[in-house]
Design a protein around this motif. Structure first.
Motif, PDB file in Angstrom:
ATOM      1  N   VAL A 248      31.160 -50.752 -41.389  1.00  0.00           N
ATOM      2  CA  VAL A 248      31.664 -49.765 -40.672  1.00  0.00           C
ATOM      3  C   VAL A 248      31.511 -47.973 -41.073  1.00  0.00           C
ATOM      4  N   CYS A 249      31.158 -47.985 -42.249  1.00  0.00           N
ATOM      5  CA  CYS A 249      30.482 -46.517 -42.717  1.00  0.00           C
ATOM      6  C   CYS A 249      29.113 -46.115 -42.069  1.00  0.00           C
ATOM      7  N   LEU A 250      28.404 -47.238 -42.123  1.00  0.00           N
ATOM      8  CA  LEU A 250      27.050 -46.939 -41.886  1.00  0.00           C
ATOM      9  C   LEU A 250      26.912 -46.948 -40.175  1.00  0.00           C
ATOM     10  N   TYR A 251      27.415 -47.921 -39.588  1.00  0.00           N
ATOM     11  CA  TYR A 251      27.188 -47.940 -38.193  1.00  0.00           C
ATOM     12  C   TYR A 251      28.082 -47.539 -37.407  1.00  0.00           C
ATOM     13  N   ILE A 252      29.124 -46.908 -37.778  1.00  0.00           N
ATOM     14  CA  ILE A 252      30.022 -46.588 -36.705  1.00  0.00           C
ATOM     15  C   ILE A 252      29.991 -44.919 -36.937  1.00  0.00           C
ATOM     16  N   PRO A 253      29.701 -43.833 -36.002  1.00  0.00           N
ATOM     17  CA  PRO A 253      29.872 -42.456 -36.153  1.00  0.00           C
ATOM     18  C   PRO A 253      31.397 -41.861 -36.032  1.00  0.00           C
ATOM     19  N   TRP A 254      31.871 -42.026 -37.454  1.00  0.00           N
ATOM     20  CA  TRP A 254      33.251 -41.552 -37.547  1.00  0.00           C
ATOM     21  C   TRP A 254      33.306 -39.922 -37.616  1.00  0.00           C
ATOM     22  N   PRO A 255      34.270 -39.419 -36.881  1.00  0.00           N
ATOM     23  CA  PRO A 255      34.395 -37.751 -36.789  1.00  0.00           C
ATOM     24  C   PRO A 255      34.880 -37.129 -37.893  1.00  0.00           C
ATOM     25  N   HIS A 256      35.766 -38.034 -38.833  1.00  0.00           N
ATOM     26  CA  HIS A 256      36.445 -37.448 -40.021  1.00  0.00           C
ATOM     27  C   HIS A 256      36.876 -38.514 -40.873  1.00  0.00           C
ATOM     28  N   TRP A 257      37.026 -38.358 -42.055  1.00  0.00           N
ATOM     29  CA  TRP A 257      37.053 -39.031 -43.402  1.00  0.00           C
ATOM     30  C   TRP A 257      38.440 -39.789 -43.110  1.00  0.00           C
ATOM     31  N   SER A 258      39.301 -39.389 -42.480  1.00  0.00           N
ATOM     32  CA  SER A 258      40.629 -40.169 -42.365  1.00  0.00           C
ATOM     33  C   SER A 258      40.688 -41.175 -41.378  1.00  0.00           C
ATOM     34  N   LEU A 259      39.884 -41.236 -40.206  1.00  0.00           N
ATOM     35  CA  LEU A 259      39.614 -42.172 -39.421  1.00  0.00           C
ATOM     36  C   LEU A 259      38.851 -43.237 -39.999  1.00  0.00           C
TER      37      LEU A 259
END
Length: 366
Positions: free
Chosen positions: A98-109
């Motif tokens: 999920v960290c490598l392949y989903i573009p998270w906008p913020h660390w909380s999400l």
């Protein structure tokens, strides 16, 4: 009626067991030519004498809280989950994906998504031994420990293949994007005039682990499901007579156990390494067994025992650095703690029961 009060069961028995383990550890240190008191003071100073030491102690403790809780919930259902190591490995895989392949906008999400993914992967890995126990009668100890080796082989296969960055020679994923990096204690508690926890890996996942302690306490002692798990653990035949399904309890308890073990990865994979490496778990799954034993499978006890083992890990590193005491001695101390809190539990419990029995007032008319 219980012979000993609850506080003695939860506090006094582990405390005396720890004292006996400490005495034997001191004898071992004396035998190799070192001063036990000086060694203890060095451990305390290295693990608790600075925010840097506390940062490492709490980092290790976070791992042990998750794995200790994982073992504890299985204990309540009368199961011995030895597979925390493998479940934590698969949890790390869930975090990495999920960290490598989903573009998270913020660390909380990203933290929320990684926690859910780690829990799902850990639970899924525990589901197979649970199903074999519930439906085929396969012993949970044998299947879970075998699945540790399968998880290690699977992770090795992925880290030298599909997940390895192009041109890299190391069995590890690439670095996670910056938006997934969790705040460390240094980021959270430092000020412009005072830098705290400098360089220590402790991070916000420690508070997730504390929240998991409260959540598990509520589940076990304040919900119907928790009552069913405890009832099944005390007597399977009585639970079946009361209409509790053994298959349901085995499956659910092991899935929760696997989910908790998998969530350890948010600390060591996402919070510290910020990538998935081959040996990320470093034995924390097995330490969780000792933590659950010493904590009497109670979330608060698990929390305190995890702090103790975090202290032993960080203090042991300081001993190895500044004295001739080998790092492996900490393994000996851990083994002694496990021995007294587990295998030799009755050696402490039975004399205490006789003492409390002797001081108990006889009933009227006796």
């Amino acid at each position: 009626m219980d012979v000993m009060p609850k506080w003695a069961e939860v506090v006094l028995v582990p405390l005396i067991s720890l004292l006996l383990a400490s005495i034997l550890s001191a004898i071992v240190i004396l035998a190799i030519g070192e001063n036990p008191w000086d060694a203890l003071m060095l451990m305390i100073d290295g693990a608790l004498g600075s925010t840097y030491g506390w940062g490492y102690t709490l980092y290790y403790a976070t791992n042990f809280i998750f794995t200790g809780l994982a073992v504890a919930i299985a204990f309540h259902a009368r199961m011995f989950n030895i597979g925390g190591e493998g479940q934590a490995m698969l949890g790390g895989l869930g975090v990495a994906l999920v960290c490598l392949y989903i573009p998270w906008p913020h660390w909380s999400l990203a933290l929320l998504g990684a926690s859910v993914s780690a829990a799902i992967f850990g639970a899924a890995w525990a589901t197979i031994p649970a199903f074999l126990q519930a439906k085929r009668g396969s012993h949970i100890v044998i299947t879970t420990i075998m699945f540790n080796f399968i998880a290690a082989a699977l992770l090795n296969f992925l880290l030298i293949g599909a997940l390895k960055p192009t041109g890299s020679m190391e069995p590890a994923t690439g670095k996670f994007p910056e938006t997934t990096h969790l705040p460390s204690f240094q980021d959270m508690f430092s000020t412009a005039d005072n830098v705290m926890f400098r360089g220590a890996p402790a991070n916000i996942s420690f508070f997730v682990a504390v929240a998991a302690c409260f959540a598990l306490w509520f589940l076990i002692w304040r919900t119907r499901l928790g009552y069913e798990i405890r009832a099944f653990g005390h007597s399977e035949s009585a639970a079946k007579y009361a209409g509790i399904s053994p298959t349901k309890i085995i499956m659910i308890a092991m899935m929760i156990s696997g989910a908790l073990a998998g969530m350890m990865a948010i600390n060591n994979v996402m919070g510290e390494a910020e990538r998935l490496v081959l040996n990320a778990v470093e034995g924390a799954g097995f330490i969780g067994i000792a933590v659950a034993l010493m904590g009497r499978s109670h979330p608060f006890g698990v929390f305190l025992a995890a702090l103790l083992f975090g202290f032993l890990y960080q203090g042991g590193a300081e001993l190895a650095l500044w004295t001739s005491i080998p790092r492996e001695l900490i393994v000996v101390i851990q083994a002694l703690v496990i021995l007294f809190t587990g295998a030799l539990d009755n050696m402490v419990r039975m004399p205490l029961e006789r003492i409390f029995l002797a001081f108990r007032k006889p009933a009227k008319g006796a």
